[in-house]
Scaffold this motif. Structure first.
Motif, mmCIF file in Angstrom:
data_model
loop_
_atom_site.group_PDB
_atom_site.id
_atom_site.type_symbol
_atom_site.label_atom_id
_atom_site.label_comp_id
_atom_site.label_asym_id
_atom_site.label_seq_id
_atom_site.Cartn_x
_atom_site.Cartn_y
_atom_site.Cartn_z
ATOM 1 N N ALA A 24 0.859 -0.913 0.205
ATOM 2 C CA ALA A 24 -0.016 -0.330 -0.329
ATOM 3 C C ALA A 24 0.843 1.259 -0.624
ATOM 4 O O ALA A 24 0.780 1.904 -0.444
ATOM 5 N N LEU A 25 1.899 1.032 0.431
ATOM 6 C CA LEU A 25 2.988 2.904 0.508
ATOM 7 C C LEU A 25 4.015 2.643 -0.531
ATOM 8 O O LEU A 25 4.460 3.029 -0.520
ATOM 9 N N GLY A 26 5.079 1.542 -0.506
ATOM 10 C CA GLY A 26 5.704 1.453 -1.930
ATOM 11 C C GLY A 26 6.856 2.165 -1.144
ATOM 12 O O GLY A 26 7.380 2.229 0.028
ATOM 13 N N ARG A 27 7.796 2.310 -2.084
ATOM 14 C CA ARG A 27 9.120 2.174 -1.898
ATOM 15 C C ARG A 27 9.152 4.582 -1.263
ATOM 16 O O ARG A 27 10.416 4.490 -0.450
ATOM 17 N N ARG A 28 7.970 5.465 -1.778
ATOM 18 C CA ARG A 28 8.017 6.657 -1.550
ATOM 19 C C ARG A 28 6.852 6.767 -1.777
ATOM 20 O O ARG A 28 6.443 7.267 -2.863
ATOM 21 N N PRO A 29 6.378 7.055 -0.553
ATOM 22 C CA PRO A 29 4.188 7.688 -0.982
ATOM 23 C C PRO A 29 4.501 8.471 -0.990
ATOM 24 O O PRO A 29 3.423 9.139 -1.457
ATOM 25 N N HIS A 30 5.645 9.717 -0.932
ATOM 26 C CA HIS A 30 5.485 11.385 -1.908
ATOM 27 C C HIS A 30 6.561 11.772 -1.785
ATOM 28 O O HIS A 30 8.021 11.779 -1.210
ATOM 29 N N PRO A 31 6.868 12.333 -2.940
ATOM 30 C CA PRO A 31 8.021 13.000 -3.587
ATOM 31 C C PRO A 31 8.675 13.244 -2.139
ATOM 32 O O PRO A 31 9.766 13.570 -2.616
ATOM 33 N N ASP A 32 7.885 14.380 -1.921
ATOM 34 C CA ASP A 32 8.831 14.779 -0.471
ATOM 35 C C ASP A 32 9.375 14.592 0.432
ATOM 36 O O ASP A 32 10.831 14.725 1.387
ATOM 37 N N LEU A 33 9.322 13.203 0.815
ATOM 38 C CA LEU A 33 10.405 11.905 1.828
ATOM 39 C C LEU A 33 11.093 11.339 1.144
ATOM 40 O O LEU A 33 10.992 11.030 -0.121
ATOM 41 N N PRO A 34 12.037 11.147 1.906
ATOM 42 C CA PRO A 34 12.805 9.992 1.291
ATOM 43 C C PRO A 34 12.424 8.629 0.761
ATOM 44 O O PRO A 34 10.627 8.563 1.387
ATOM 45 N N GLU A 35 13.078 7.845 0.571
ATOM 46 C CA GLU A 35 12.555 6.324 0.570
ATOM 47 C C GLU A 35 12.279 5.396 1.952
ATOM 48 O O GLU A 35 12.513 6.288 2.796
ATOM 49 N N LEU A 36 11.287 4.640 1.671
ATOM 50 C CA LEU A 36 11.453 3.928 2.724
ATOM 51 C C LEU A 36 11.605 2.427 3.142
ATOM 52 O O LEU A 36 12.292 2.104 1.898
ATOM 53 N N GLU A 37 12.134 2.270 3.942
ATOM 54 C CA GLU A 37 12.869 1.086 4.448
ATOM 55 C C GLU A 37 11.837 0.232 5.285
ATOM 56 O O GLU A 37 11.669 0.670 6.589
ATOM 57 N N TYR A 38 10.982 -1.100 5.389
ATOM 58 C CA TYR A 38 10.742 -1.292 5.630
ATOM 59 C C TYR A 38 11.171 -3.180 7.182
ATOM 60 O O TYR A 38 12.272 -3.555 6.243
ATOM 61 N N VAL A 39 10.717 -2.762 8.554
ATOM 62 C CA VAL A 39 11.688 -3.646 9.337
ATOM 63 C C VAL A 39 10.136 -4.378 9.742
ATOM 64 O O VAL A 39 9.728 -3.651 9.951
ATOM 65 N N GLU A 40 10.356 -5.673 8.959
ATOM 66 C CA GLU A 40 9.154 -6.977 9.467
ATOM 67 C C GLU A 40 9.514 -7.257 9.819
ATOM 68 O O GLU A 40 10.888 -7.600 10.646
ATOM 69 N N VAL A 41 8.753 -7.156 11.592
ATOM 70 C CA VAL A 41 8.273 -7.635 12.456
ATOM 71 C C VAL A 41 7.072 -8.553 12.905
ATOM 72 O O VAL A 41 6.322 -8.367 12.265
#
Length: 132
Positions: A24-41
């Motif tokens: 749902a969020l992808g790597r970059r949900p908005h161009p103003d934000l840095p990329e997201l890295e996920y930590v799955e727990v």
């Protein structure tokens, strides 16, 4: 020059729920934000370990997870971690949002996950975090 990726913890005992959040969020949900890295727990002890390490920028916790639900974990995190990062709780239904308030989570998003609603909440919480 690229900004440091934001670390997003995604907790659920159900791998399908974790994947729904990440897709749902992808790597970059908005161009103003840095990329997201996920930590799955998948377990509560690992959530606590990851949050104690201090590198998480946002936590998304499944309120329907078992045996430890995300609302109880959110309450514990807010009580025990100084300047705890923002927390989003995934609730079983819209009417459970009041429980997320008890847990001191910054936001609640109901199942089934609406990608647009989740992205809007994540973007608003991460904008303030990325500015710091």
């Amino acid at each position: 020059m690229t900004a440091k990726a934001l670390q997003v913890l995604v907790y659920s005992d159900d791998s399908n729920t974790r994947q729904q959040v990440i897709l749902a969020l992808g790597r970059r949900p908005h161009p103003d934000l840095p990329e997201l890295e996920y930590v799955e727990v998948a377990t509560e002890p690992v959530v606590l370990q990851q949050m104690d390490a201090g590198s998480i920028d946002l936590a998304i916790l499944d309120g329907e997870a078992v045996p430890a639900g995300g609302m109880g974990i959110a309450k514990q995190l807010k009580d025990e971690i100084y300047q705890c990062p923002p927390v989003i709780v995934l609730t079983g239904r819209v009417q459970d949002a009041w429980l997320a308030t008890w847990s001191r989570a910054e936001a609640a998003v109901p199942h089934p996950i609406d990608p647009i609603q989740l992205a809007e909440v994540v973007i608003s919480l991460l904008r303030s975090r990325a500015a710091v």
